[in-house]
Design an enzyme around this catalytic site. Structure first.
Site, PDB file in Angstrom:
ATOM      1  N   GLY A 124       0.867  -1.068  -0.008  1.00 60.83           N
ATOM      2  CA  GLY A 124      -0.013   0.026   0.088  1.00 60.83           C
ATOM      3  C   GLY A 124       0.905   1.289   0.193  1.00 60.83           C
ATOM      4  O   GLY A 124       0.482   2.285   0.637  1.00 60.83           O
ATOM      5  N   ALA A 125       2.142   1.203  -0.736  1.00 64.47           N
ATOM      6  CA  ALA A 125       2.910   2.244  -0.602  1.00 64.47           C
ATOM      7  C   ALA A 125       2.780   3.360  -1.456  1.00 64.47           C
ATOM      8  O   ALA A 125       3.533   4.441  -1.349  1.00 64.47           O
ATOM      9  CB  ALA A 125       4.412   1.585  -0.884  1.00 64.47           C
ATOM     10  N   ARG A 136       0.238   5.554  -1.732  1.00 60.35           N
ATOM     11  CA  ARG A 136      -0.307   6.847  -1.522  1.00 60.35           C
ATOM     12  C   ARG A 136      -0.536   6.611   0.312  1.00 60.35           C
ATOM     13  O   ARG A 136      -0.405   5.644   0.944  1.00 60.35           O
ATOM     14  CB  ARG A 136      -1.916   6.732  -1.945  1.00 60.35           C
ATOM     15  N   VAL A 179      -2.078  -7.417  -3.716  1.00 58.71           N
ATOM     16  CA  VAL A 179      -1.634  -8.512  -2.526  1.00 58.71           C
ATOM     17  C   VAL A 179      -2.453  -9.371  -2.311  1.00 58.71           C
ATOM     18  O   VAL A 179      -2.451 -10.477  -1.544  1.00 58.71           O
ATOM     19  CB  VAL A 179      -1.790  -7.510  -1.242  1.00 58.71           C
ATOM     20  N   SER A 188      -6.845  -1.141  12.770  1.00 59.38           N
ATOM     21  CA  SER A 188      -7.724   0.025  13.041  1.00 59.38           C
ATOM     22  C   SER A 188      -8.334  -0.040  14.483  1.00 59.38           C
ATOM     23  O   SER A 188      -8.562  -1.196  14.972  1.00 59.38           O
ATOM     24  CB  SER A 188      -8.719  -0.291  12.053  1.00 59.38           C
ATOM     25  N   TYR A 214     -15.275  -3.604   6.779  1.00 58.45           N
ATOM     26  CA  TYR A 214     -13.730  -2.911   7.183  1.00 58.45           C
ATOM     27  C   TYR A 214     -13.529  -3.508   8.581  1.00 58.45           C
ATOM     28  O   TYR A 214     -12.493  -3.845   9.119  1.00 58.45           O
ATOM     29  CB  TYR A 214     -13.602  -1.561   7.184  1.00 58.45           C
ATOM     30  N   ALA A 254     -14.689  -6.056  10.310  1.00 56.94           N
ATOM     31  CA  ALA A 254     -14.538  -7.208  10.391  1.00 56.94           C
ATOM     32  C   ALA A 254     -13.019  -7.647  10.170  1.00 56.94           C
ATOM     33  O   ALA A 254     -12.443  -8.564  10.613  1.00 56.94           O
ATOM     34  CB  ALA A 254     -15.533  -8.095   9.615  1.00 56.94           C
ATOM     35  N   LYS A 286     -10.407  -6.005  10.000  1.00 60.05           N
ATOM     36  CA  LYS A 286      -9.480  -5.509  11.100  1.00 60.05           C
ATOM     37  C   LYS A 286      -9.373  -6.177  12.224  1.00 60.05           C
ATOM     38  O   LYS A 286      -8.543  -6.317  12.802  1.00 60.05           O
ATOM     39  CB  LYS A 286      -9.669  -3.988  11.290  1.00 60.05           C
ATOM     40  N   THR A 341      -1.278  -5.123  19.849  1.00 60.70           N
ATOM     41  CA  THR A 341      -1.951  -4.322  18.932  1.00 60.70           C
ATOM     42  C   THR A 341      -1.674  -3.160  19.605  1.00 60.70           C
ATOM     43  O   THR A 341      -2.304  -2.655  20.699  1.00 60.70           O
ATOM     44  CB  THR A 341      -3.482  -4.676  18.566  1.00 60.70           C
TER      45      THR A 341
END
Length: 258
Positions: free
Chosen positions: A25-26, A28, A73, A150, A163, A165, A167, A248
């Site tokens: 994810g590099a 942006r 990915v 997150s 999203y 779920a 994370k 985390t």
């Protein structure tokens, strides 16, 4: 407990010069911020994202040695290819930062399509698994797997079911990886991000009412900025974090407190 007359032990510092680091994810947002920070710290990088043009734009700002690896990915072979290219170019992989992710505000759950659900789960969770798998096969002692999580993984919101779920799954995956890879002295940790002006949070940052509501719900009273992001990743990539795994770390300005 302290022991009288015990000699102080020199503590490792967060020095990552020369470390071989993959950042997904590099192209942006957070990924581009991390690329600049790790490059400035002297790491050797592989920059990963779906689109080649944004990656080349990020790479053009870097001073150090790096690879540009456009691809998806979600693809098992692509992850293996990135790890192989790192091994061929730099002799191995020391750090894999699984940062690639997608998010959107979902429709009502009765209208959330299976295809939209799968896109988020496959990118955020399955993509993380495939990257960690490729990295772990090539890492030695001192390897680091760092995953962008997150606060929504532990504190879900309505209309962000996919999203949230994904994370939550990422946080659980990190704990499992830590147990499995610990005997090899490889650590796995997640960074649970709150609301940031950059990256995926930027989608909601333009909504003035939501922007104000989130700031009011955050102990520090503001959204996070790019400058707030990089320190924890640099620390987790370094020898200074050698005894931290399966954790985390929340970076949210106190959003989760209120």
């Amino acid at each position: 407990m302290t022991v009288e007359n015990e000699k102080p032990v020199a503590q490792p510092q967060p020095d990552i010069a020369g470390r071989r680091v993959v950042i997904t994810g590099a192209g942006r947002g957070l990924g581009s911020v991390l690329a600049a920070a790790f490059d400035a710290a002297g790491a050797r990088l592989a920059l990963v994202a779906r689109s080649k043009t944004p990656l080349e734009g990020v790479a053009g700002q870097l001073a150090g040695d790096h690879l540009v690896c456009p691809g998806d990915v979600r693809d098992e072979l692509f992850n293996e290819t990135v790890a192989e290219r790192m091994t061929e170019r730099f002799g191995g992989v020391d750090v894999w930062i699984a940062n690639a992710g997608v998010s959107r505000e979902d429709p009502d759950i009765t209208r959330l399509s299976p295809a939209a659900w799968r896109e988020v789960i496959d990118t955020n969770l399955t993509g993380t698994f495939l990257g960690a798998r490729a990295a772990a096969a090539r890492m030695g002692a001192g390897g680091r797997i760092i995953v962008t999580g997150s606060v929504l993984g532990d504190r879900p919101h309505g209309r962000l079911a996919a999203y949230s779920a994904s994370k939550a799954g990422v946080h659980a995956l990190v704990r499992s990886l830590a147990q499995e890879l610990g005997p090899r002295q490889i650590t796995a940790n997640a960074v649970a991000l709150g609301w940031f002006e950059t990256g995926l949070g930027a989608f909601w940052h333009g909504d003035e009412r939501r922007e104000q509501d989130i700031a009011a719900h955050t102990a520090l009273g503001r959204w996070g900025t790019a400058a707030d992001l990089t320190g924890v990743y640099l620390f987790l990539a370094s020898a200074a974090s050698a005894y931290i795994t399966g954790t985390t770390i929340t970076v949210d300005g106190g959003y989760s407190l209120l």
